[in-house]
Motif scaffolding. Structure first.
Motif, PDB file in Angstrom:
ATOM      1  N   ALA A 186      14.046   2.815   1.177  1.00 20.57           N
ATOM      2  CA  ALA A 186      14.434   1.794   2.152  1.00 20.57           C
ATOM      3  C   ALA A 186      13.529   1.817   3.374  1.00 20.57           C
ATOM      4  O   ALA A 186      13.123   0.773   3.892  1.00 20.57           O
ATOM      5  N   LEU A 187      13.183   3.025   3.837  1.00 16.05           N
ATOM      6  CA  LEU A 187      12.411   3.156   5.070  1.00 16.05           C
ATOM      7  C   LEU A 187      10.953   2.743   4.888  1.00 16.05           C
ATOM      8  O   LEU A 187      10.388   2.017   5.719  1.00 16.05           O
ATOM      9  N   LEU A 188      10.333   3.177   3.799  1.00 20.88           N
ATOM     10  CA  LEU A 188       8.899   2.935   3.621  1.00 20.88           C
ATOM     11  C   LEU A 188       8.587   1.691   2.805  1.00 20.88           C
ATOM     12  O   LEU A 188       7.535   1.084   2.983  1.00 20.88           O
ATOM     13  N   HIS A 189       9.486   1.331   1.909  1.00 20.34           N
ATOM     14  CA  HIS A 189       9.183   0.224   0.997  1.00 20.34           C
ATOM     15  C   HIS A 189      10.124  -0.961   1.165  1.00 20.34           C
ATOM     16  O   HIS A 189      10.030  -1.935   0.414  1.00 20.34           O
ATOM     17  N   GLY A 190      11.032  -0.883   2.135  1.00 20.51           N
ATOM     18  CA  GLY A 190      11.932  -2.001   2.392  1.00 20.51           C
ATOM     19  C   GLY A 190      12.830  -2.336   1.224  1.00 20.51           C
ATOM     20  O   GLY A 190      13.187  -3.506   1.023  1.00 20.51           O
ATOM     21  N   VAL A 220       5.296  -1.301  -7.196  1.00 16.39           N
ATOM     22  CA  VAL A 220       5.036  -0.804  -5.849  1.00 16.39           C
ATOM     23  C   VAL A 220       4.407   0.583  -5.938  1.00 16.39           C
ATOM     24  O   VAL A 220       4.995   1.479  -6.525  1.00 16.39           O
ATOM     25  N   PRO A 221       3.197   0.783  -5.399  1.00 20.35           N
ATOM     26  CA  PRO A 221       2.597   2.129  -5.396  1.00 20.35           C
ATOM     27  C   PRO A 221       3.438   3.058  -4.525  1.00 20.35           C
ATOM     28  O   PRO A 221       3.825   2.718  -3.409  1.00 20.35           O
ATOM     29  N   VAL A 222       3.719   4.235  -5.052  1.00 24.95           N
ATOM     30  CA  VAL A 222       4.546   5.179  -4.301  1.00 24.95           C
ATOM     31  C   VAL A 222       3.649   6.141  -3.528  1.00 24.95           C
ATOM     32  O   VAL A 222       2.587   6.560  -4.017  1.00 24.95           O
TER      33      VAL A 222
END
Length: 226
Positions: A186-190, A220-222
């Motif tokens: 949630a914090l980094l990838h919305g 999405v690249p992690v």
């Protein structure tokens, strides 16, 4: 109405055998008065003037043979203006219509999102009247859209709070992995709550270090933290 008709009306209404012929008008007038009186005192004169304007407009429509506003419509309009006056007075601390700005109107419309279009129409009518009668200098409702804004509109946290959570999720060994993973997504990838609920193990590609979230067109690249 002739003298005989008035005499018969007085007789029947006095004995409870009939209602006055203008009973509906009397009831409608009482409803309008209650709505006007419910507005905060500093804002009430403008509401009363607007109510009189609505009635004059209705009479002009009747004389012109066009469709006049019904009592129900007038009641609905005055109810919205009454609610707006109460919102400005109680929630925004403003006792003058001239102090209302676009942010106040947007906040008022956000109280009932499903009724935004209808309420914005009424608020626009009131402020056009208010501007024409020098109650306000500018129309704060002008330019607002009836469409609700898209995207996330909930509460957010400060940047410092985000840093604290990031350190907790990446360095605290007592944090449960589920909390850490969902928090980082949630914090980094919305990642939305819906995307998180639909996440499956097969959506994770450990070789390419990507993750598929919801209906996003591309994986999405992690990052290392994820």
């Amino acid at each position: 109405m002739g003298s005989l008709a008035r005499l018969l009306e007085d007789y029947f209404t006095e004995h409870g055998l009939a209602l006055p012929v203008d009973q509906a008008a009397r009831l409608a007038e009482g409803r309008r008065r209650r709505r006007i009186d419910a507005a905060p005192a500093p804002l009430r004169p403008a509401v009363e003037s607007f109510a009189a304007f609505l009635l004059r407009s209705r009479e002009r429509a009747r004389r012109a043979g066009t469709l006049p506003r019904s009592d129900v419509t007038v009641d609905a309009v005055l109810s919205t203006v009454r609610d707006l006056a109460g919102f400005l007075n109680d929630e925004q601390g403003k006792q003058d219509w001239a102090l209302a700005d676009v942010h106040d109107i947007d906040a008022f419309l956000a109280v009932l999102p499903k009724g935004r279009a209808r309420r914005l129409t009424i608020v626009g009518q009131f402020f056009r009247f208010a501007k024409a009668h020098k109650i306000v200098l500018v129309d704060p409702a002008r330019g607002l859209s009836a469409k609700t804004p898209k995207g996330f509109t909930g509460q957010t946290i400060t940047l410092e709070q985000q840093r604290v959570l990031f350190r907790r999720w990446t360095t605290d060994p007592s944090v449960h992995p589920h909390e850490a993973l969902l928090g980082i997504l949630a914090l980094l990838h919305g990642a939305s709550s819906n995307e998180v609920r639909r996440l499956r193990a097969t959506d994770i590609d450990p070789v390419n270090r990507t993750i598929r979230l919801g209906e996003r067109p591309h994986p999405v690249p992690v990052d290392p933290a994820s």
